[in-house]
Design an enzyme around this catalytic site. Structure first.
Site, short mmCIF file in Angstrom:
data_model
loop_
_atom_site.label_atom_id
_atom_site.label_comp_id
_atom_site.label_asym_id
_atom_site.label_seq_id
_atom_site.Cartn_x
_atom_site.Cartn_y
_atom_site.Cartn_z
N GLU A 114 0.88 -1.22 0.18
CA GLU A 114 0.02 -0.07 -0.18
C GLU A 114 0.81 1.19 0.18
O GLU A 114 2.16 1.31 0.27
CB GLU A 114 -1.00 -0.01 1.00
CG GLU A 114 -2.00 -0.92 1.19
CD GLU A 114 -3.20 -0.93 2.22
OE1 GLU A 114 -3.05 -0.25 3.16
OE2 GLU A 114 -4.12 -1.94 2.11
N HIS A 230 -8.94 9.90 3.90
CA HIS A 230 -8.60 8.79 2.92
C HIS A 230 -8.91 9.16 1.51
O HIS A 230 -9.89 10.00 1.13
CB HIS A 230 -9.53 7.62 3.12
CG HIS A 230 -9.04 6.50 2.61
ND1 HIS A 230 -9.15 6.18 1.00
CD2 HIS A 230 -8.33 5.26 2.95
CE1 HIS A 230 -8.53 5.18 0.92
NE2 HIS A 230 -8.08 4.65 1.70
N ARG A 276 -0.87 9.43 2.12
CA ARG A 276 -2.34 9.66 1.84
C ARG A 276 -2.63 11.15 2.05
O ARG A 276 -3.42 11.76 1.25
CB ARG A 276 -2.87 9.08 3.05
CG ARG A 276 -3.12 7.70 2.68
CD ARG A 276 -3.97 6.91 3.99
NE ARG A 276 -4.48 5.73 3.52
CZ ARG A 276 -5.18 4.76 4.40
NH1 ARG A 276 -5.51 5.24 5.73
NH2 ARG A 276 -5.46 3.39 4.15
N HIS A 335 -11.32 9.66 7.85
CA HIS A 335 -11.01 8.32 7.70
C HIS A 335 -10.37 7.80 9.26
O HIS A 335 -10.74 6.77 9.55
CB HIS A 335 -10.23 7.85 6.61
CG HIS A 335 -9.82 6.39 6.42
ND1 HIS A 335 -11.07 5.60 6.18
CD2 HIS A 335 -8.77 5.65 6.45
CE1 HIS A 335 -10.55 4.24 6.23
NE2 HIS A 335 -9.35 4.43 6.32
N ARG A 370 -0.89 8.79 9.42
CA ARG A 370 -0.65 7.46 9.51
C ARG A 370 -0.19 6.70 8.36
O ARG A 370 -0.72 6.89 7.06
CB ARG A 370 -2.04 6.85 9.98
CG ARG A 370 -2.32 5.27 10.02
CD ARG A 370 -3.33 4.67 10.41
NE ARG A 370 -4.55 5.13 9.54
CZ ARG A 370 -5.22 4.42 8.80
NH1 ARG A 370 -4.63 3.01 8.73
NH2 ARG A 370 -5.89 4.70 7.93
#
Length: 515
Positions: A114, A230, A276, A335, A370
């Protein structure tokens, strides 16, 4: 040591809470899960999986380095390394409970990659079903465990303290009647804050009430300005917004505008696999320009979509979208909350008798941003640590105390007030922030606090005020916190933010005088 049923209370039936309760067995534990365990928790909705160095070419040290890099200068390096080193053991625990993680040749775990990970280390279930599979497995395990009592239909409303220590929790049932549950050890595992925002991937129960309860009881909170959005929520007008897992981009899906141009490459050379916060801001800006944003999976996944990512596929088809034939419209959505109740390496808060785990906690492992799939990992690592710490500390059984419960609270949540709050948070405390917008948000929240008639709504406003005031105070951009008026990171501000509720209220009072 023998304890009665309520001597250890876990508030929350998500991954962190259930895992902690299971790790405490055979010590009796009461788990307060007002809406039951499973779909009511954000853990159930998680698609990606658990990050862990399980392949021979990967190491916990590299995992920690990726975590630190993504955290934009605020990650507690020792905490991140400790978590990464425990990751494999916690995955083994979940396997022992029966979680069916994906496997490849010769039965080895088959992790995916990811965004911002340098290796394939996201252990998943059927591509995008990790959260559901984990929660269903642990819920079944908890039901089989005689030492775990699940209490539904009762909501925690206030942490009760005496002599500077948490001694239990005041709860209300579905009729608004209050009762006090004493606790020698109280574990806060209430989840996140996504429902404070207009567009979110979180379930309705993620209202941030745990942060408010801890702060009002005197516990310190940390890094609450850092809210992760997100990048790829499916933009079809649903609430909560369906999520297109990051694993799709890890498998090669691209993000394009309505003309088919990969605009993220103009922002970061990693494009779709950038951290992100960068991807979310790029998508937010493209939508604001009127160019739109779409996740194109046709070449990377194509006809295999139903088998490889069944959850995302079903959500798309239910909304009238076929990802095999056309790109998926996307938008950033609230998110995950990197901030929360400050804890040490054992999960202890600054309030004796209170531990915190999962998204409600701020352990320092996420920093300002994160790393994908570290959230489920943090939940099980710190859930296990808390169980061990409680067992080793052997807190005494709760003494009989006379706690006066407040009158019956029959007030219903104020829908219009909550919707104004969510709109305000998305507009002024969202993906891109500035001084005027944050000041406006604080004034609005202060006004709404005067109008709040029920405890749940009041708690949502308290947590929102904490986030807005912390964001106003951080006059720089870092990780998920982006200030348009201070677009650069300042080295002098490369430190975690720590607040108590009194300091937040003092900051807010400046704006109160102007109203």
């Amino acid at each position: 040591m023998k304890r009665d049923e309520s001597s250890i209370i876990v508030i929350g039936g998500g991954l962190a809470g259930l895992f902690c309760a299971l790790k405490l067995a055979p010590t009796p534990v009461t788990v307060l899960a007002p809406h039951g365990v499973g779909p009511a928790s954000s853990s159930f909705w998680a698609q990606g999986g658990i990050a862990a160095a399980v392949e021979e070419t990967d190491t916990p040290e590299v995992h920690a380095e990726d975590t630190i890099r993504a955290g934009a200068g605020l990650v507690d390096e020792n905490m991140a390394l400790g978590m990464a080193r425990e990751a494999r053991a916690r995955v083994e625990d979940l396997l022992a409970f029966g979680v069916p993680f994906d496997r490849g040749e010769m039965g080895l775990l088959a992790p995916s990659r990811e965004a911002a990970h340098t290796h394939r280390r996201v252990v998943r279930v059927q591509g995008d079903g990790a959260g559901r599979a984990i929660m269903e497995t642990l819920a079944a395990a908890a039901a089989r465990t005689e030492s775990i009592r699940i209490v539904e239909g009762r909501v925690a409303r206030r942490i009760v303290t005496q002599g500077g220590r948490a001694i239990g929790v005041m709860t209300r049932d579905e009729k608004g009647e209050a009762s006090f549950l004493p606790a020698a050890a109280l574990v806060l595992a209430t989840g996140g804050i996504g429902r404070l925002y207009r567009v979110t991937t979180n379930p309705p129960e993620s209202c941030g009430e745990g942060v408010a309860m801890a702060a009002e009881a005197g516990a310190r909170i940390a890094d609450v300005e850092f809210v992760q959005f997100h990048p790829t929520a499916i933009d079809v007008g649903e609430d909560p917004a369906p999520l297109a897992t990051e694993a799709l981009r890890g498998e090669g899906a691209i993000i394009v505008d309505r003309d088919g141009r990969r605009f993220l490459l103009d922002i970061d050379p990693l494009g779709e696999l950038a951290p992100r916060d960068i991807v979310a801001r790029g998508i937010f800006a493209s939508i604001a320009r009127g160019d739109g944003a779409f996740l194109d999976t046709r070449e990377a996944v194509g006809s295999a979509f139903p088998e490889r990512f069944p959850n995302v596929f079903s959500r798309c088809m239910a909304a009238g979208l076929d990802p095999r034939a056309a790109p998926i419209p996307i938008a950033p959505a609230a998110h995950y909350h990197m901030g929360g109740v400050w804890t040490d390496a054992r999960g202890r808060t600054t309030l004796p008798g209170l531990w915190a785990a999962g998204e409600v906690a701020s352990t320092g492992v996420h920093g300002a941003n994160r790393l994908a799939s570290n959230s489920l990992l943090e939940a099980v690592v710190f859930g296990a640590r808390i169980a061990e710490d409680i067992a080793l500390s052997s807190p005494p059984a709760p003494e009989a105390v006379d706690v006066r419960c407040p009158p019956r609270d029959a007030a219903k949540p104020q829908a219009e007030l909550i919707e104004e709050l969510r709109t305000t948070m998305s507009r002024d405390v969202g993906v891109i922030r500035d001084e005027s917008g944050l000041a406006r948000a604080i004034r609005t929240i202060l006004r709404l606090k005067k109008e709040a008639a029920d405890e749940g709504t009041a708690a949502m406003l308290t947590t929102s005020l904490c986030i807005a005031c912390a964001a106003y105070s951080r006059r720089e951009s870092r990780g998920a916190h982006f200030r348009a008026d201070f677009p650069k990171s300042e080295p002098a501000q490369a430190k975690r933010s720590l607040f108590d509720l009194d300091s937040i209220l003092r900051r807010a009072a400046i704006f109160q005088e102007d109203t």
